[in-house]
Design a protein around this motif. Structure first.
Motif, PDB file in Angstrom:
ATOM      1  N   GLY A  15       0.807  -1.212   0.000  1.00 38.31           N
ATOM      2  CA  GLY A  15       0.000   0.000   0.000  1.00 38.31           C
ATOM      3  C   GLY A  15       0.839   1.260   0.000  1.00 38.31           C
ATOM      4  O   GLY A  15       0.541   2.222  -0.727  1.00 38.31           O
ATOM      5  N   VAL A  16       1.908   1.267   0.804  1.00 36.08           N
ATOM      6  CA  VAL A  16       2.791   2.435   0.842  1.00 36.08           C
ATOM      7  C   VAL A  16       3.507   2.603  -0.504  1.00 36.08           C
ATOM      8  O   VAL A  16       3.607   3.715  -1.042  1.00 36.08           O
ATOM      9  CB  VAL A  16       3.811   2.304   1.989  1.00 36.08           C
ATOM     10  N   THR A  17       4.010   1.492  -1.047  1.00 36.24           N
ATOM     11  CA  THR A  17       4.727   1.552  -2.331  1.00 36.24           C
ATOM     12  C   THR A  17       3.816   2.039  -3.444  1.00 36.24           C
ATOM     13  O   THR A  17       4.261   2.744  -4.362  1.00 36.24           O
ATOM     14  CB  THR A  17       5.291   0.170  -2.679  1.00 36.24           C
ATOM     15  N   ALA A  18       2.536   1.681  -3.388  1.00 35.51           N
ATOM     16  CA  ALA A  18       1.589   2.086  -4.432  1.00 35.51           C
ATOM     17  C   ALA A  18       1.392   3.597  -4.477  1.00 35.51           C
ATOM     18  O   ALA A  18       0.905   4.127  -5.486  1.00 35.51           O
ATOM     19  CB  ALA A  18       0.251   1.393  -4.214  1.00 35.51           C
ATOM     20  N   LEU A  19       1.773   4.309  -3.394  1.00 38.27           N
ATOM     21  CA  LEU A  19       1.658   5.766  -3.412  1.00 38.27           C
ATOM     22  C   LEU A  19       2.553   6.391  -4.485  1.00 38.27           C
ATOM     23  O   LEU A  19       2.209   7.435  -5.050  1.00 38.27           O
ATOM     24  CB  LEU A  19       2.013   6.336  -2.037  1.00 38.27           C
ATOM     25  N   ALA A  20       3.712   5.763  -4.751  1.00 40.49           N
ATOM     26  CA  ALA A  20       4.640   6.328  -5.739  1.00 40.49           C
ATOM     27  C   ALA A  20       4.029   6.359  -7.133  1.00 40.49           C
ATOM     28  O   ALA A  20       3.959   7.433  -7.759  1.00 40.49           O
ATOM     29  CB  ALA A  20       5.951   5.551  -5.729  1.00 40.49           C
ATOM     30  N   PRO A  21       3.561   5.233  -7.697  1.00 41.27           N
ATOM     31  CA  PRO A  21       2.929   5.320  -9.019  1.00 41.27           C
ATOM     32  C   PRO A  21       1.653   6.149  -9.027  1.00 41.27           C
ATOM     33  O   PRO A  21       1.298   6.720 -10.062  1.00 41.27           O
ATOM     34  CB  PRO A  21       2.643   3.853  -9.379  1.00 41.27           C
ATOM     35  N   ALA A  22       0.970   6.239  -7.874  1.00 43.27           N
ATOM     36  CA  ALA A  22      -0.205   7.111  -7.822  1.00 43.27           C
ATOM     37  C   ALA A  22       0.209   8.566  -8.038  1.00 43.27           C
ATOM     38  O   ALA A  22      -0.451   9.315  -8.772  1.00 43.27           O
ATOM     39  CB  ALA A  22      -0.921   6.947  -6.480  1.00 43.27           C
ATOM     40  N   ILE A  23       1.316   8.957  -7.412  1.00 40.93           N
ATOM     41  CA  ILE A  23       1.845  10.312  -7.620  1.00 40.93           C
ATOM     42  C   ILE A  23       2.289  10.490  -9.068  1.00 40.93           C
ATOM     43  O   ILE A  23       2.021  11.528  -9.692  1.00 40.93           O
ATOM     44  CB  ILE A  23       3.009  10.581  -6.659  1.00 40.93           C
ATOM     45  N   TRP A  24       2.969   9.469  -9.612  1.00 43.78           N
ATOM     46  CA  TRP A  24       3.427   9.568 -10.997  1.00 43.78           C
ATOM     47  C   TRP A  24       2.260   9.670 -11.969  1.00 43.78           C
ATOM     48  O   TRP A  24       2.389  10.271 -13.033  1.00 43.78           O
ATOM     49  CB  TRP A  24       4.304   8.373 -11.341  1.00 43.78           C
ATOM     50  N   GLY A  25       1.122   9.076 -11.609  1.00 41.40           N
ATOM     51  CA  GLY A  25      -0.044   9.185 -12.476  1.00 41.40           C
ATOM     52  C   GLY A  25      -0.516  10.616 -12.634  1.00 41.40           C
ATOM     53  O   GLY A  25      -1.082  10.996 -13.668  1.00 41.40           O
ATOM     54  N   VAL A 244       6.223  -5.431  -7.261  1.00 42.54           N
ATOM     55  CA  VAL A 244       6.439  -3.982  -7.367  1.00 42.54           C
ATOM     56  C   VAL A 244       6.029  -3.486  -8.750  1.00 42.54           C
ATOM     57  O   VAL A 244       5.389  -2.437  -8.895  1.00 42.54           O
ATOM     58  CB  VAL A 244       7.914  -3.634  -7.093  1.00 42.54           C
ATOM     59  N   SER A 245       6.394  -4.237  -9.779  1.00 44.09           N
ATOM     60  CA  SER A 245       6.089  -3.801 -11.141  1.00 44.09           C
ATOM     61  C   SER A 245       4.591  -3.686 -11.362  1.00 44.09           C
ATOM     62  O   SER A 245       4.124  -2.812 -12.096  1.00 44.09           O
ATOM     63  CB  SER A 245       6.709  -4.767 -12.153  1.00 44.09           C
ATOM     64  N   PHE A 246       3.805  -4.562 -10.747  1.00 42.31           N
ATOM     65  CA  PHE A 246       2.360  -4.488 -10.910  1.00 42.31           C
ATOM     66  C   PHE A 246       1.764  -3.288 -10.179  1.00 42.31           C
ATOM     67  O   PHE A 246       0.735  -2.757 -10.595  1.00 42.31           O
ATOM     68  CB  PHE A 246       1.700  -5.785 -10.421  1.00 42.31           C
ATOM     69  N   LEU A 247       2.414  -2.861  -9.099  1.00 47.59           N
ATOM     70  CA  LEU A 247       1.928  -1.668  -8.410  1.00 47.59           C
ATOM     71  C   LEU A 247       2.014  -0.439  -9.307  1.00 47.59           C
ATOM     72  O   LEU A 247       1.258   0.519  -9.127  1.00 47.59           O
ATOM     73  CB  LEU A 247       2.732  -1.444  -7.128  1.00 47.59           C
ATOM     74  N   ALA A 248       2.942  -0.464 -10.284  1.00 47.97           N
ATOM     75  CA  ALA A 248       3.059   0.659 -11.215  1.00 47.97           C
ATOM     76  C   ALA A 248       1.810   0.826 -12.066  1.00 47.97           C
ATOM     77  O   ALA A 248       1.606   1.889 -12.679  1.00 47.97           O
ATOM     78  CB  ALA A 248       4.284   0.471 -12.115  1.00 47.97           C
ATOM     79  N   LEU A 249       0.953  -0.196 -12.112  1.00 52.96           N
ATOM     80  CA  LEU A 249      -0.290  -0.073 -12.868  1.00 52.96           C
ATOM     81  C   LEU A 249      -1.250   0.928 -12.224  1.00 52.96           C
ATOM     82  O   LEU A 249      -2.248   1.307 -12.832  1.00 52.96           O
ATOM     83  CB  LEU A 249      -0.976  -1.446 -12.976  1.00 52.96           C
TER      84      LEU A 249
END
Length: 302
Positions: A15-25, A244-249
């Protein structure tokens, strides 16, 4: 109880790691709305170099030995080349389409992690890749969308850079005694220094910047680089590369939602279905705690 504890830690880390791609979105919207037009090299340099220098000044730790060239390699893949290609795609493709195309990278990580790290390819991983690809295809149904060839090629190149960057970061790890912030700063500074001469020679520095431009750059430096990349590299350390790579989705999901809410882009039923499919793929690819084996009863001796 131990299995639940491990699973809770994995979910929290994910959940914490998913914040990064959310910001990148959100980067795609910031690029088109707040930054100077048609300056992908400037956006790359301003986003990464100041952020890297801030972290290096704070940590006062520089790479030595083999980590000099490793930092350059990771900085090129994770930061320099990735950001340049991402900004090219953001400038040339509508809305979150660039992020959607880049979501092919989990399939590349699946193969690279198996070859370099020895991660096991399981049937659920293959199913997650298929679901992720299907979700991205569904997200691409935006009514009338004209896809620019250069933009599509840039998005695919960014996906490849991200896939190699994730896998090599996981493969090499972090040097002993070096904290997460200096490790992040090495890569941000390396990527920014690589893009700086191209920025100066090809695009040059802008003669004027508006207040909106400055706010956009400040957002990219702080949330879009310092905070998000520290979170991202922390996740790479603690989770399997494929997870991790899937969290980038999460990036195409956020980009699509922001495009709908702010730019009033078409948001169809198929896109909603695509978001649900991608979320399912992400959950399917996350690590699961090993199930403890049941102990067999001891034979009764007469």
């Amino acid at each position: 109880m131990a299995g639940r504890s491990v699973n809770s830690r994995h979910l929290l880390t994910s959940g914490v790691t998913a914040l990064a791609p959310a910001i990148w979105g959100s980067t795609y919207l910031v690029t088109t709305e707040w930054l100077p037009p048609d300056r992908p090299l400037l956006a790359t340099t301003v986003r990464t170099l100041p952020a890297g220098l801030i972290l290096l000044a704070f940590s006062r730790t520089l790479p030595t030995g083999r980590w000099l060239w490793r930092s350059l390699a990771l900085g090129a893949l994770n930061i320099g080349a990735f950001n340049f290609l991402m900004f090219v795609a953001a400038y040339r493709l509508p809305g979150g389409t660039a992020a959607m195309i880049m979501a092919v990278q989990p399939m590349l990580v699946l193969l690279l992690a198996a070859l370099l790290i020895g991660e096991t390819i399981r049937p659920r991983h293959v199913a997650a890749c298929a679901l992720g690809a299907l979700g991205v295809v569904l997200l691409l149904f935006k009514g009338t969308v004209s896809l620019d060839f250069v933009g599509v090629a840039a998005a695919l190149g960014a996906a490849a850079c991200l896939a190699f960057g994730i896998t090599l970061t996981k493969f090499w790890g972090r040097p002993d005694g070096v904290g997460l912030l200096p490790f992040t700063g090495w890569q941000l500074a390396a990527g920014g220094l690589m893009s700086l001469p191209f920025t100066l020679s090809i695009e040059g520095l802008p003669t004027t910047l508006t207040g909106t431009n400055l706010i956009g750059f400040a957002y990219l430096i702080s949330l879009g680089a310092v905070i998000s990349y520290a979170i991202w590299f922390r996740g790479i350390e603690r989770l399997p590369a494929l997870a991790v790579s899937f969290l980038a989705l999460g990036s195409p999901i956020v980009a699509t939602i922001l495009g709908y809410l702010i730019r009033h882009e078409t948001f169809s039923f198929l896109q909603l279905l695509g978001i649900l499919v991608i979320i399912t793929a992400v959950l399917l690819a996350q690590p699961r705690p090993a199930t403890p084996r049941a102990r067999l009863p001891l034979p009764i001796r007469s």
